[in-house]
Motif scaffolding. Structure first.
Motif, mmCIF file in Angstrom:
data_model
loop_
_atom_site.group_PDB
_atom_site.id
_atom_site.type_symbol
_atom_site.label_atom_id
_atom_site.label_comp_id
_atom_site.label_asym_id
_atom_site.label_seq_id
_atom_site.Cartn_x
_atom_site.Cartn_y
_atom_site.Cartn_z
ATOM 1 N N PHE A 10 17.508 18.895 61.419
ATOM 2 C CA PHE A 10 17.235 17.923 62.484
ATOM 3 C C PHE A 10 16.366 16.793 62.043
ATOM 4 O O PHE A 10 15.213 16.972 61.822
ATOM 5 C CB PHE A 10 16.556 18.585 63.675
ATOM 6 N N ALA A 11 16.925 15.648 61.914
ATOM 7 C CA ALA A 11 16.018 14.607 61.565
ATOM 8 C C ALA A 11 16.572 13.234 61.632
ATOM 9 O O ALA A 11 16.157 12.460 62.428
ATOM 10 C CB ALA A 11 15.462 14.857 60.203
ATOM 11 N N CYS A 12 17.430 12.799 60.856
ATOM 12 C CA CYS A 12 17.732 11.422 60.547
ATOM 13 C C CYS A 12 17.194 10.403 61.536
ATOM 14 O O CYS A 12 17.587 10.382 62.671
ATOM 15 C CB CYS A 12 19.226 11.254 60.484
ATOM 16 N N GLY A 13 16.351 9.542 61.091
ATOM 17 C CA GLY A 13 15.911 8.487 61.979
ATOM 18 C C GLY A 13 14.596 7.896 61.600
ATOM 19 O O GLY A 13 13.949 8.298 60.663
ATOM 20 N N GLY A 14 14.226 6.860 62.344
ATOM 21 C CA GLY A 14 12.926 6.228 62.168
ATOM 22 C C GLY A 14 11.871 7.122 62.753
ATOM 23 O O GLY A 14 12.126 8.221 63.184
ATOM 24 N N ASP A 15 10.686 6.666 62.724
ATOM 25 C CA ASP A 15 9.595 7.464 63.266
ATOM 26 C C ASP A 15 9.881 7.818 64.706
ATOM 27 O O ASP A 15 10.191 6.951 65.509
ATOM 28 C CB ASP A 15 8.276 6.681 63.189
ATOM 29 N N PRO A 16 9.815 9.106 65.086
ATOM 30 C CA PRO A 16 10.062 9.473 66.482
ATOM 31 C C PRO A 16 8.920 8.983 67.335
ATOM 32 O O PRO A 16 7.793 8.883 66.900
ATOM 33 C CB PRO A 16 10.111 11.000 66.437
ATOM 34 N N THR A 17 9.245 8.683 68.583
ATOM 35 C CA THR A 17 8.221 8.174 69.483
ATOM 36 C C THR A 17 8.032 9.147 70.620
ATOM 37 O O THR A 17 8.961 9.429 71.356
ATOM 38 C CB THR A 17 8.659 6.810 70.058
ATOM 39 N N ALA A 18 6.859 9.688 70.720
ATOM 40 C CA ALA A 18 6.581 10.580 71.843
ATOM 41 C C ALA A 18 6.582 9.772 73.116
ATOM 42 O O ALA A 18 6.078 8.664 73.164
ATOM 43 C CB ALA A 18 5.211 11.255 71.651
ATOM 44 N N VAL A 19 7.220 10.321 74.161
ATOM 45 C CA VAL A 19 7.291 9.618 75.426
ATOM 46 C C VAL A 19 6.063 9.983 76.246
ATOM 47 O O VAL A 19 5.847 11.140 76.584
ATOM 48 C CB VAL A 19 8.582 9.992 76.185
ATOM 49 N N TRP A 151 13.313 8.521 52.804
ATOM 50 C CA TRP A 151 12.090 9.261 52.510
ATOM 51 C C TRP A 151 11.907 10.292 53.614
ATOM 52 O O TRP A 151 12.719 10.355 54.545
ATOM 53 C CB TRP A 151 10.890 8.320 52.418
ATOM 54 N N ILE A 152 10.872 11.112 53.521
ATOM 55 C CA ILE A 152 10.649 12.159 54.510
ATOM 56 C C ILE A 152 9.278 12.012 55.155
ATOM 57 O O ILE A 152 8.299 11.715 54.472
ATOM 58 C CB ILE A 152 10.792 13.562 53.859
ATOM 59 N N GLU A 153 9.241 12.146 56.459
ATOM 60 C CA GLU A 153 7.993 12.186 57.230
ATOM 61 C C GLU A 153 7.856 13.611 57.742
ATOM 62 O O GLU A 153 8.816 14.189 58.232
ATOM 63 C CB GLU A 153 8.066 11.189 58.385
ATOM 64 N N ARG A 154 6.662 14.188 57.634
ATOM 65 C CA ARG A 154 6.486 15.599 57.968
ATOM 66 C C ARG A 154 5.839 15.843 59.327
ATOM 67 O O ARG A 154 5.735 16.989 59.757
ATOM 68 C CB ARG A 154 5.681 16.287 56.867
ATOM 69 N N THR A 155 5.372 14.815 59.986
ATOM 70 C CA THR A 155 4.730 15.018 61.288
ATOM 71 C C THR A 155 5.443 14.216 62.368
ATOM 72 O O THR A 155 5.904 13.109 62.089
ATOM 73 C CB THR A 155 3.240 14.593 61.248
ATOM 74 N N PRO A 156 5.572 14.709 63.578
ATOM 75 C CA PRO A 156 5.167 16.054 63.996
ATOM 76 C C PRO A 156 6.142 17.139 63.556
ATOM 77 O O PRO A 156 5.927 18.311 63.810
ATOM 78 C CB PRO A 156 5.117 15.931 65.515
ATOM 79 N N PHE A 157 7.257 16.731 62.897
ATOM 80 C CA PHE A 157 8.213 17.664 62.311
ATOM 81 C C PHE A 157 8.894 16.923 61.172
ATOM 82 O O PHE A 157 8.858 15.691 61.111
ATOM 83 C CB PHE A 157 9.239 18.154 63.346
ATOM 84 N N PRO A 164 9.386 3.765 52.400
ATOM 85 C CA PRO A 164 8.413 2.671 52.375
ATOM 86 C C PRO A 164 8.529 1.868 51.078
ATOM 87 O O PRO A 164 8.845 2.419 50.019
ATOM 88 C CB PRO A 164 7.059 3.393 52.454
ATOM 89 N N ALA A 165 8.258 0.578 51.168
ATOM 90 C CA ALA A 165 8.399 -0.307 50.006
ATOM 91 C C ALA A 165 7.558 0.167 48.827
ATOM 92 O O ALA A 165 8.001 0.112 47.673
ATOM 93 C CB ALA A 165 8.018 -1.733 50.397
ATOM 94 N N HIS A 166 6.356 0.675 49.095
ATOM 95 C CA HIS A 166 5.478 1.078 47.987
ATOM 96 C C HIS A 166 5.928 2.374 47.304
ATOM 97 O O HIS A 166 5.382 2.762 46.275
ATOM 98 C CB HIS A 166 4.022 1.206 48.465
ATOM 99 N N LEU A 167 6.972 3.025 47.858
ATOM 100 C CA LEU A 167 7.491 4.248 47.250
ATOM 101 C C LEU A 167 8.893 4.061 46.665
ATOM 102 O O LEU A 167 9.548 5.039 46.297
ATOM 103 C CB LEU A 167 7.516 5.380 48.288
ATOM 104 N N ARG A 168 9.339 2.816 46.563
ATOM 105 C CA ARG A 168 10.707 2.552 46.096
ATOM 106 C C ARG A 168 10.963 3.100 44.697
ATOM 107 O O ARG A 168 12.067 3.523 44.379
ATOM 108 C CB ARG A 168 11.003 1.045 46.107
ATOM 109 N N GLU A 169 9.944 3.090 43.857
ATOM 110 C CA GLU A 169 10.126 3.564 42.484
ATOM 111 C C GLU A 169 9.716 5.027 42.313
ATOM 112 O O GLU A 169 9.791 5.569 41.207
ATOM 113 C CB GLU A 169 9.306 2.689 41.517
#
Length: 196
Positions: A10-19, A151-157, A164-169
């Motif tokens: 479960f994931a694909c997407g931009g940063d999830p936004t808590a409602v 890339w992967i974001e680990r929070t909140p899941f 991110p641009a600074h992680l391109r390499e």
């Protein structure tokens, strides 16, 4: 070479936004209903349970009718992983669903529900137990051309995000950096399980 097993983590997407839940009357918490809706291919296959007082996003929408009472839609009606799902407005009030571990998702009404996690899709709605309350998130699809876009974001899941641009390499090292690896599959970022 490390073998990757693609999974629906479960994931694909931009940063999830808590409602956020503004002060307002809210629906009572409900048990998550079975997610056995007939399959949808696009959002046009989904629609509201009532054209006048919409509250649920369902397959085979109710035909238009003359309304004696009207209420604005609580969000947008979308097709997510073959199921119709309500993407709620950000200002929509929601019931507080207590939890100790997992949270269910009421896809058709766009809210959290008591019970075990019910969504296996990698985009769309997700409810996560945070500080004893189920929090609703919506995960957007992240388009990609190759893994360098992901890339992967680990929070909140754990979920994929645009790299991110600074992680391109930066090379993601399976198992060393994590057991879930961001990959590009069929034009969108997703997660793969590394065979650690």
């Amino acid at each position: 070479m490390t073998r990757l097993l693609l999974c629906l983590a479960f994931a694909c997407g931009g940063d999830p936004t808590a409602v956020e839940a503004p002060t307002a009357e809210v629906d009572e918490p409900v048990e998550a209903p079975p997610t056995e809706d007939p399959a949808c291919a696009t959002a046009s296959d989904c629609g509201w349970d009532s054209p006048c007082v919409p509250s649920a996003c369902l397959p085979h929408p109710t035909p238009s009718e003359e309304c004696t009472e009207a209420r604005p839609a609580p969000g947008t009606c979308e097709c997510v992983a073959g199921h119709c799902a309500l993407r709620p407005r950000a200002d929509r009030a929601r019931a507080a669903v207590p939890c100790s571990d997992e949270c269910g998702v009421d896809l058709t009404r766009g809210r959290c529900a008591a019970g075990p996690a019910t969504s296996s899709a990698d985009v769309g709605p997700r409810c996560v137990c945070q500080e004893g309350v189920c929090q609703f998130h919506w995960v957007d699809e992240v388009p990609c051309e190759d893994a360098a876009d992901c890339w992967i974001e680990r929070t909140p899941f754990s979920h994929p995000v645009p790299r991110p641009a600074h992680l391109r390499e930066t090379q993601f090292r399976p198992c060393r950096d994590g057991s879930l690896v961001p990959v590009c599959s069929e034009g969108r970022c997703t997660l793969a399980a590394a065979a650690c």
